[in-house]
Write an enzyme that holds these catalytic residues in place. Sequence first.
Site, PDB file in Angstrom:
ATOM      1  N   HIS A 177      -0.169  -9.344   4.772  1.00 56.30           N
ATOM      2  CA  HIS A 177       0.431  -8.096   5.256  1.00 56.30           C
ATOM      3  C   HIS A 177       1.748  -7.813   4.536  1.00 56.30           C
ATOM      4  O   HIS A 177       1.999  -6.676   4.107  1.00 56.30           O
ATOM      5  CB  HIS A 177       0.671  -8.182   6.760  1.00 56.30           C
ATOM      6  N   GLU A 178       2.574  -8.837   4.381  1.00 52.02           N
ATOM      7  CA  GLU A 178       3.853  -8.639   3.698  1.00 52.02           C
ATOM      8  C   GLU A 178       3.633  -8.317   2.224  1.00 52.02           C
ATOM      9  O   GLU A 178       4.382  -7.533   1.633  1.00 52.02           O
ATOM     10  CB  GLU A 178       4.741  -9.871   3.857  1.00 52.02           C
ATOM     11  N   HIS A 229       3.141  -4.681   1.781  1.00 57.03           N
ATOM     12  CA  HIS A 229       4.370  -3.898   1.625  1.00 57.03           C
ATOM     13  C   HIS A 229       4.873  -3.954   0.182  1.00 57.03           C
ATOM     14  O   HIS A 229       5.359  -2.953  -0.352  1.00 57.03           O
ATOM     15  CB  HIS A 229       5.446  -4.430   2.565  1.00 57.03           C
TER      16      HIS A 229
END
Length: 238
Positions: free
Chosen positions: A108-109, A112
């Site tokens: 998920h990071e 980004h």
Amino acid sequence: MMPFYGGYGMYRFDPTYLLVVAGALLSMWASARVNGTFQKFSQVRSRKGMTGADVARRLLQSQGIYDVSVREVPGQLTDHYDPRTRTVNLSQVVYGQFSVAAIGVAAHECGHAIQDNVGYVPLRLRAAFVPVANWGSKLSWPLILIGLLAGWTPFIQVGIWMFVLALLFQIITLPVEFNASSRAVSLLEQTGILQGQEIGQTRKVLGAAALTYVASAMASVLQLLRLVILFGGRRRDD
């Protein structure tokens, strides 16, 4: 507007507090759910045997991103991507862990970081909105309280608008978070890092995490509704 008084100097119940209570309960439920879901799937070791840090580096390289570093940071679920330093920061329960939950959070990071790399518009908009949102969150309640104590209606109204700015930041954050999770799951599947039911398990972890952002925004909406109910007609009353 101060709490209502009864006929003998007693406080009467202010029904608008129910909005605050509802928002607090919603946030507590979302926080409990993300912690419970993460803990559950932290016990499920991935078949590939890769750590969160391994996965993060693999995903970044798969997208041709070589100028973003992966670091371990203190705390639990303090994971975040910092566009200023170009770093994916993974918490201790993610960085060196082999679980499906850790891999999902790490991916998920990276989502980004990929957003930043491709110039994803909502992410850029959120970054530009940070200073405005910070001022809004810091000044909204002080202005409202000063307006109440001094009887200055314009201060209350400005305070409410500052609160709206902070809320807008939370709303802008929602598509950024959902998109990062979508990118994460897609990449994990494409690269074969997770397979079969592991994909569904990761979706549950990231879905629970996304709920915290939704709950926080909803709690702020309810708080704003309370402010409007209490002070929306103040100008006419004055």
